[in-house]
Motif scaffolding. Structure first.
Motif, short mmCIF file in Angstrom:
data_model
loop_
_atom_site.label_atom_id
_atom_site.label_comp_id
_atom_site.label_asym_id
_atom_site.label_seq_id
_atom_site.Cartn_x
_atom_site.Cartn_y
_atom_site.Cartn_z
N GLU A 57 8.75 9.41 -8.08
CA GLU A 57 9.04 9.21 -9.49
C GLU A 57 9.64 10.49 -10.04
OE1 GLU A 57 5.81 7.65 -11.75
OE2 GLU A 57 5.89 5.70 -10.74
N SER A 68 3.59 2.34 -5.66
CA SER A 68 3.52 3.27 -4.54
C SER A 68 2.90 2.61 -3.31
CB SER A 68 2.71 4.50 -4.94
OG SER A 68 2.60 5.41 -3.87
N ARG A 103 1.68 2.76 -11.47
CA ARG A 103 2.26 3.59 -10.42
C ARG A 103 1.61 3.33 -9.06
NH1 ARG A 103 1.89 8.24 -7.56
NH2 ARG A 103 3.78 9.50 -7.37
N TRP A 104 0.29 3.19 -9.05
CA TRP A 104 -0.41 2.99 -7.78
C TRP A 104 0.04 1.70 -7.12
CZ3 TRP A 104 -3.44 -0.60 -5.38
CH2 TRP A 104 -4.12 -0.18 -4.22
N ILE A 119 11.06 2.74 -14.69
CA ILE A 119 9.64 2.39 -14.66
C ILE A 119 9.22 1.59 -15.90
CG2 ILE A 119 9.06 4.42 -13.27
CD1 ILE A 119 7.83 5.65 -15.82
N TYR A 172 8.73 6.95 -1.61
CA TYR A 172 8.64 6.66 -3.04
C TYR A 172 8.46 7.95 -3.84
CZ TYR A 172 7.14 4.76 -7.51
OH TYR A 172 7.06 4.46 -8.85
N ARG A 214 10.22 8.99 -15.88
CA ARG A 214 8.79 9.29 -15.89
C ARG A 214 8.35 9.86 -17.24
NH1 ARG A 214 4.67 10.71 -12.18
NH2 ARG A 214 2.79 10.93 -13.45
N GLN A 244 6.56 7.31 -19.47
CA GLN A 244 5.56 6.58 -18.70
C GLN A 244 4.59 5.77 -19.57
OE1 GLN A 244 2.79 8.90 -16.43
NE2 GLN A 244 2.91 10.66 -17.78
N GLY A 281 11.49 5.83 -8.97
CA GLY A 281 11.15 5.38 -10.32
C GLY A 281 11.56 6.43 -11.32
N ARG A 302 5.45 2.25 -19.20
CA ARG A 302 5.48 1.75 -17.82
C ARG A 302 5.04 0.28 -17.76
NH1 ARG A 302 4.89 4.40 -12.93
NH2 ARG A 302 4.35 6.37 -13.97
#
Length: 220
Positions: A174, A161, A157-158, A111, A172, A147, A150, A144, A153
């Motif tokens: 993580e 996903s 994430r949204w 990620i 999906y 985590r 993160q 992913g 990142r």
């Protein structure tokens, strides 16, 4: 009769795919990153909801292209970055043996690394392009990893996903291989996705049966 499921784990170098497999099998994690240079085959037995299932987990090294896909005009050399190119030579590559006959794919990215996401994006597209017309679609789960990092990142994430679930129609998840977070969930969802009716429960439990656990790893 014990059902056997073949699973391929793919991803760019350093994303932690081997760490995910070893965390799932042995509950261990190493801070030392050892690149995967050959295909490793693990043969555990797992118990889900009281039923035994054999798994054949194949951990593949990074590949330049999914086997069976040919693009005229492209060489077999890897291009800039991590993006795979098209080649027929993968057919003869022992590292890719069994890659097209699996029941499900786990495509792992970091990620915190955009190039690793582009890698699995390309591999997923090549998997779809090499699928035999008329056959059922092989489940693909995008994972992913890292985590726990993160804060670094690179893609929200949204966004990932939404793309994976709505556009790619893939699962999906993580996870953190380092802290064993969502590792069991990943493999539980994977077994559900391959159509195992006995695993399709809201609260799926997964564990190793001591007498059936086979800590065998074959390096090809």
């Amino acid at each position: 009769m014990v059902a056997t499921f073949k699973i391929a784990v793919l991803g760019a170098q350093g994303v932690g795919k081997s760490a995910i497999v070893r965390q799932f099998l042995y509950n261990e994690f190493s801070e030392v990153c050892v690149p995967t240079t050959a295909r490793r085959v693990y043969l555990p037995a797992v118990v889900m909801n009281g039923h035994v299932h054999d798994l054949q987990i194949m951990d593949f090294p990074p590949i330049t292209a999914f086997p069976g896909r040919a693009c005229p005009g492209h060489s077999s050399r890897a291009g800039p970055g991590l993006i795979p190119l098209c080649t027929w030579q993968e057919w003869a590559d022992v590292c890719c043996r069994g890659l097209r006959s699996v029941h499900a794919y786990i495509l792992v990215y970091d990620i915190c690394c955009f190039d690793s996401f582009e890698y699995i994006k390309t591999i997923r597209q090549q998997i779809l392009e090499t699928r035999v017309i008329g056959t059922s679609e092989t489940p693909i789960i995008i994972v992913g990893n890292k985590r726990d990092l993160q804060r670094g990142r690179v893609i929200p994430r949204w966004n990932v996903s939404n793309l994976v679930k709505k556009t790619w129609k893939c699962g999906y998840i993580e996870c953190s291989a380092k802290y064993n977070w969502h590792i069991l969930l990943l493999f539980s969802e994977l077994l559900k996705s391959v159509g195992c009716a006995r695993c399709k429960h809201v609260h799926t439990t997964i564990r190793f049966q001591g007498a059936l656990r086979r800590n065998r790893c074959t390096i090809m």
